[in-house]
Design a protein around this motif. Structure first.
Motif, mmCIF file in Angstrom:
data_model
loop_
_atom_site.group_PDB
_atom_site.id
_atom_site.type_symbol
_atom_site.label_atom_id
_atom_site.label_comp_id
_atom_site.label_asym_id
_atom_site.label_seq_id
_atom_site.Cartn_x
_atom_site.Cartn_y
_atom_site.Cartn_z
ATOM 1 N N MET A 124 33.668 -39.537 32.438
ATOM 2 C CA MET A 124 32.580 -40.297 31.821
ATOM 3 C C MET A 124 31.258 -39.544 31.902
ATOM 4 O O MET A 124 30.484 -39.519 30.935
ATOM 5 N N ARG A 125 30.996 -38.902 33.037
ATOM 6 C CA ARG A 125 29.747 -38.148 33.182
ATOM 7 C C ARG A 125 29.738 -36.894 32.309
ATOM 8 O O ARG A 125 28.673 -36.381 31.958
ATOM 9 N N ALA A 126 30.933 -36.425 31.948
ATOM 10 C CA ALA A 126 31.034 -35.259 31.068
ATOM 11 C C ALA A 126 30.947 -35.645 29.593
ATOM 12 O O ALA A 126 30.994 -34.779 28.715
ATOM 13 N N GLY A 127 30.825 -36.939 29.321
ATOM 14 C CA GLY A 127 30.691 -37.400 27.950
ATOM 15 C C GLY A 127 32.002 -37.611 27.223
ATOM 16 O O GLY A 127 32.020 -37.771 26.000
ATOM 17 N N LEU A 128 33.101 -37.633 27.960
ATOM 18 C CA LEU A 128 34.406 -37.860 27.345
ATOM 19 C C LEU A 128 34.730 -39.351 27.307
ATOM 20 O O LEU A 128 34.238 -40.125 28.133
ATOM 21 N N ASP A 129 35.552 -39.730 26.353
ATOM 22 C CA ASP A 129 36.059 -41.101 26.306
ATOM 23 C C ASP A 129 37.205 -41.184 27.317
ATOM 24 O O ASP A 129 38.250 -40.555 27.117
ATOM 25 N N PRO A 130 37.039 -41.938 28.400
ATOM 26 C CA PRO A 130 38.078 -41.945 29.440
ATOM 27 C C PRO A 130 39.415 -42.483 28.957
ATOM 28 O O PRO A 130 40.468 -42.032 29.415
#
Length: 218
Positions: A124-130
């Protein structure tokens, strides 16, 4: 536990000769052996049979049951009965072996839950959709029951269900007691237990064990 089994109005007081006591609680191997000895003196059988699979597993007859008994015939007698609510059961050794196996189970869960918490928070902090990430990696080597059944609720901070943190801490305490006897080192498990203590301090003693992620996302 001892009062329920050994008390004046306890289980053994009403268990007839030839009966079998099957204990599905999670407790120490020591008390399992005590109960087995008492049952034998009374002419009864005993199986320590802690379970894994949670509420959903119980409701759907999909529990895994780890068993210990001093008499394999006793296990054979109760196996068809517990098959009604278990997808898998196995006799792992003498009395107390089921409880020892449950300790192994809880040690594994503690580490997996923490690893999954860190991974989802990282995503989430990397901007990915978990959800998308889990959809992919759950088909590979990272797959686990926790990922399949808890990842979606973890990223949505939904913890009001499942196996409570306070129960997990009780179980881990049993693991630590046994480890002090057998010499096993549990550094990661001890660390995760401290993290669970932080979750309790956040008001989450009845949250599901997957709530470890709450420490990272708050």
């Amino acid at each position: 536990m001892r009062s329920v089994v050994f008390g004046e109005d306890g289980i053994l007081a009403g268990l007839k000769t030839g009966g079998i006591l099957v204990d599905h609680t999670t407790a120490s191997a020591t008390i399992a052996r005590e109960i087995a000895e008492a049952c034998a003196k009374q002419g009864c059988g005993f199986v320590d049979a802690p379970v894994s699979g949670g509420q959903a597993g119980a409701e759907n007859g999909q529990l895994t049951i780890m068993c210990g008994s001093n008499d394999s015939a006793t296990f054979d007698a109760i196996e068809p009965i517990i098959a009604a609510y278990a997808k898998r059961s196995k006799l792992l050794g003498t009395a107390g072996s089921g409880q020892l196996a449950k300790m192994v189970n809880q040690i594994c869960i503690a580490g997996i839950a923490q690893g999954l918490s860190e991974a989802l928070n990282f995503a989430m902090r990397a901007g990915l959709d978990p959800d998308d990430v889990v959809d992919v990696i759950s088909k590979g080597a990272a797959q686990s029951w926790q990922m399949e059944n808890r990842a979606k609720t973890m990223v949505r901070n939904e913890f009001e269900f499942g196996f409570a943190v306070e129960w997990m801490r009780k179980d881990l305490g049993i693991c630590f007691d046994e480890a002090s006897r057998n010499g096993a080192q549990l550094p990661m498990t001890e660390m995760v237990d401290k993290f669970y203590a932080e979750v309790v301090a956040m008001g989450g003693k009845r949250w599901d064990t997957s709530s470890l992620i709450a420490r990272l996302t708050d």
